[in-house]
Design a protein around this motif. Sequence first.
Motif, PDB file in Angstrom:
ATOM      1  N   SER A 182      71.205  34.672  29.801  1.00  0.00           N
ATOM      2  CA  SER A 182      70.542  35.189  28.739  1.00  0.00           C
ATOM      3  C   SER A 182      71.227  35.297  27.551  1.00  0.00           C
ATOM      4  CB  SER A 182      69.580  36.309  29.040  1.00  0.00           C
ATOM      5  OG  SER A 182      69.208  36.986  28.058  1.00  0.00           O
ATOM      6  N   LYS A 235      65.235  44.986  22.496  1.00  0.00           N
ATOM      7  CA  LYS A 235      64.840  44.751  23.848  1.00  0.00           C
ATOM      8  C   LYS A 235      65.303  46.075  24.502  1.00  0.00           C
ATOM      9  CE  LYS A 235      65.561  40.713  26.164  1.00  0.00           C
ATOM     10  NZ  LYS A 235      65.948  39.459  26.462  1.00  0.00           N
ATOM     11  N   LYS A 294      60.471  28.419  18.401  1.00  0.00           N
ATOM     12  CA  LYS A 294      59.934  28.142  19.735  1.00  0.00           C
ATOM     13  C   LYS A 294      58.515  29.147  20.016  1.00  0.00           C
ATOM     14  CE  LYS A 294      64.215  27.659  22.352  1.00  0.00           C
ATOM     15  NZ  LYS A 294      65.257  27.750  21.612  1.00  0.00           N
ATOM     16  N   ASN A 342      65.730  40.477  31.239  1.00  0.00           N
ATOM     17  CA  ASN A 342      64.444  39.708  31.638  1.00  0.00           C
ATOM     18  C   ASN A 342      64.345  40.068  33.087  1.00  0.00           C
ATOM     19  OD1 ASN A 342      65.108  39.044  28.890  1.00  0.00           O
ATOM     20  ND2 ASN A 342      65.766  36.846  29.681  1.00  0.00           N
TER      21      ASN A 342
HETATM   22  N1  BYC Z   1      59.540  30.641  26.501  1.00  0.00           N
HETATM   23  O1  BYC Z   1      68.646  34.849  25.488  1.00  0.00           O
HETATM   24  P1  BYC Z   1      67.260  34.876  26.067  1.00  0.00           P
HETATM   25  C1  BYC Z   1      51.219  36.578  24.929  1.00  0.00           C
HETATM   26  C2  BYC Z   1      64.418  31.182  24.816  1.00  0.00           C
HETATM   27  S1  BYC Z   1      52.470  36.043  24.009  1.00  0.00           S
HETATM   28  C3  BYC Z   1      60.072  30.206  25.332  1.00  0.00           C
HETATM   29  O2  BYC Z   1      66.761  35.621  27.142  1.00  0.00           O
HETATM   30  P2  BYC Z   1      65.841  36.730  24.300  1.00  0.00           P
HETATM   31  C4  BYC Z   1      49.920  36.160  25.275  1.00  0.00           C
HETATM   32  C5  BYC Z   1      64.835  32.383  23.906  1.00  0.00           C
HETATM   33  O3  BYC Z   1      64.012  32.436  22.681  1.00  0.00           O
HETATM   34  C6  BYC Z   1      53.972  35.986  25.005  1.00  0.00           C
HETATM   35  N2  BYC Z   1      61.222  30.426  25.175  1.00  0.00           N
HETATM   36  O4  BYC Z   1      66.422  35.135  24.739  1.00  0.00           O
HETATM   37  C7  BYC Z   1      49.383  35.244  24.151  1.00  0.00           C
HETATM   38  C8  BYC Z   1      66.146  31.726  23.565  1.00  0.00           C
HETATM   39  O5  BYC Z   1      66.117  30.601  22.548  1.00  0.00           O
HETATM   40  P3  BYC Z   1      66.503  31.010  20.917  1.00  0.00           P
HETATM   41  C9  BYC Z   1      55.143  35.903  23.945  1.00  0.00           C
HETATM   42  C10 BYC Z   1      62.157  31.256  26.089  1.00  0.00           C
HETATM   43  O6  BYC Z   1      65.109  36.488  23.167  1.00  0.00           O
HETATM   44  C11 BYC Z   1      48.056  34.846  24.224  1.00  0.00           C
HETATM   45  C12 BYC Z   1      66.738  31.408  24.967  1.00  0.00           C
HETATM   46  O7  BYC Z   1      65.402  30.936  25.614  1.00  0.00           O
HETATM   47  N3  BYC Z   1      55.876  37.138  24.110  1.00  0.00           N
HETATM   48  O8  BYC Z   1      51.627  37.443  25.888  1.00  0.00           O
HETATM   49  O9  BYC Z   1      66.551  37.803  24.335  1.00  0.00           O
HETATM   50  C13 BYC Z   1      47.523  34.933  25.354  1.00  0.00           C
HETATM   51  C14 BYC Z   1      67.626  32.389  25.643  1.00  0.00           C
HETATM   52  O10 BYC Z   1      66.728  33.353  26.206  1.00  0.00           O
HETATM   53  C15 BYC Z   1      61.397  31.861  27.039  1.00  0.00           C
HETATM   54  C16 BYC Z   1      56.940  37.659  23.576  1.00  0.00           C
HETATM   55  O11 BYC Z   1      57.452  36.501  22.576  1.00  0.00           O
HETATM   56  C17 BYC Z   1      60.108  31.475  27.188  1.00  0.00           C
HETATM   57  N4  BYC Z   1      59.515  32.185  28.192  1.00  0.00           N
HETATM   58  O12 BYC Z   1      64.591  36.983  25.408  1.00  0.00           O
HETATM   59  C18 BYC Z   1      47.960  35.804  26.540  1.00  0.00           C
HETATM   60  C19 BYC Z   1      57.493  38.894  23.730  1.00  0.00           C
HETATM   61  N5  BYC Z   1      62.267  32.875  27.398  1.00  0.00           N
HETATM   62  O13 BYC Z   1      65.378  31.578  20.604  1.00  0.00           O
HETATM   63  C20 BYC Z   1      49.133  36.424  26.364  1.00  0.00           C
HETATM   64  C21 BYC Z   1      58.765  39.098  22.818  1.00  0.00           C
HETATM   65  C22 BYC Z   1      63.223  32.415  26.811  1.00  0.00           C
HETATM   66  O14 BYC Z   1      67.840  31.640  21.053  1.00  0.00           O
HETATM   67  N6  BYC Z   1      59.976  38.022  23.332  1.00  0.00           N
HETATM   68  N7  BYC Z   1      63.221  31.742  25.591  1.00  0.00           N
HETATM   69  O15 BYC Z   1      66.517  29.746  20.547  1.00  0.00           O
HETATM   70  C23 BYC Z   1      60.772  38.608  24.030  1.00  0.00           C
HETATM   71  O16 BYC Z   1      60.598  39.557  24.751  1.00  0.00           O
HETATM   72  C24 BYC Z   1      62.155  37.889  24.249  1.00  0.00           C
HETATM   73  O17 BYC Z   1      62.294  36.905  23.134  1.00  0.00           O
HETATM   74  C25 BYC Z   1      62.204  37.042  25.676  1.00  0.00           C
HETATM   75  C26 BYC Z   1      63.440  36.261  25.598  1.00  0.00           C
HETATM   76  C27 BYC Z   1      61.896  37.947  26.724  1.00  0.00           C
HETATM   77  C28 BYC Z   1      60.791  35.942  25.737  1.00  0.00           C
END
Ligand code: BYC
Length: 323
Positions: free
Chosen positions: A212, A224, A113, A228
């Motif tokens: 989540s 993390k 994703k 969320n």
């Molecule tokens: N969009 O169990 P959960 C930026 C998915 S770049 C899409 O809560 P997790 C920027 C999630 O992956 C911003 N998918 O998951 C760039 C999971 O599916 P899978 C990007 C989402 O991982 C250019 C399912 O839903 N930031 O800032 O514990 C210009 C269940 O969710 C979303 C990051 O990537 C979403 N919104 O928590 C300007 C930060 N939300 O993978 C700005 C790092 C949830 O199991 N990532 N899903 O198939 C994180 O902090 C965490 O991965 C999340 C989700 C909080 C996003």
Amino acid sequence: MTEAAGRDAEHDLESRFEATISRDQRIEPRDWMPEGYRRTLIRQIAQHAHSEIIGMQPEGEWITRAPSLRRKAILFAKVQDEAGHGLYLYSAAETLGIDRAELTERLLEGRQKYSSIFNYPTLSYADVGVIGWFVDGAAICNQVPLCRSSYGPYARAMVRICKEESFHQRQGYELLMTMMRGTDAQREMVQDAVDRWWWPSLMMFGPPDDDSPNSAQSMAWKIKRHSNDELRRRFVDMTVPQAAKLGVTLPDPELRWNEERGHHDFGTPDFSELKEVISGNGPCNTERIERRRAAHEEGAWVRAAASAHAAKQAARAREEAVA
Ligand code: BYC
């Protein structure tokens, strides 16, 4: 080694891993880690890297239409920074034993994703400001705690990324301040962009905590650091006073200060919309992936040339070592 000795050795490694996490020390690429920890990191870091790269598109569309040379130079620099963030993150993922070509393949095949937020269109130049203010603001709330993530290469990449995100957020807010001091039409553009981006920005933080599936394990592993919903609340508390200073209204009739809790109360985002967007049915999903695929194909000759150059350099280094 007997089967029992093998089990003991594995148990030892696991205890050492758990002890490192509980002492708040970092896991490094050379360290043993459970397969689930490695898979979770690859999933999150790759998704994060893809978001940075796909995230270049909505703002990039405005580079040729920026209202002044100054705004063009600023936007150019910001979009280039995002490419850089993507590269640091792909490098961090590579330390887990997977290469960037494979991750890109997974993205293009829909097996990985990228952030939901980049599936919305940018309809006016005010959107560039609002993306800086809201989207980079949300990114800061989400990513500052990731600087303390338990995996060393990810945490270190985050330090530099957060510094740049903070500059991005300020440039967005400054752009909006300038527009708010302009004409009525400019103020309307800002309010319209705020109305369209507010709810999708709240959705960036992911589904609510009780829906989540990954949060509990990711928090136990200290990948993390906050849930969320907790980060979503922080973002709202941070943004409301900024909106008041700017002179715009956030489109949520339930938004108000709760004296007792010392936080804002606010409405619930439409999480069914988040699910739809994540499943590929947002307004721009098809367009974003098609553009990414075309850029990847157009870049094939660059990758081939870089590999040929690297092979030639390596062969030369080997010849020199023998001579
Ligand atoms: N969009 O169990 P959960 C930026 C998915 S770049 C899409 O809560 P997790 C920027 C999630 O992956 C911003 N998918 O998951 C760039 C999971 O599916 P899978 C990007 C989402 O991982 C250019 C399912 O839903 N930031 O800032 O514990 C210009 C269940 O969710 C979303 C990051 O990537 C979403 N919104 O928590 C300007 C930060 N939300 O993978 C700005 C790092 C949830 O199991 N990532 N899903 O198939 C994180 O902090 C965490 O991965 C999340 C989700 C909080 C996003």
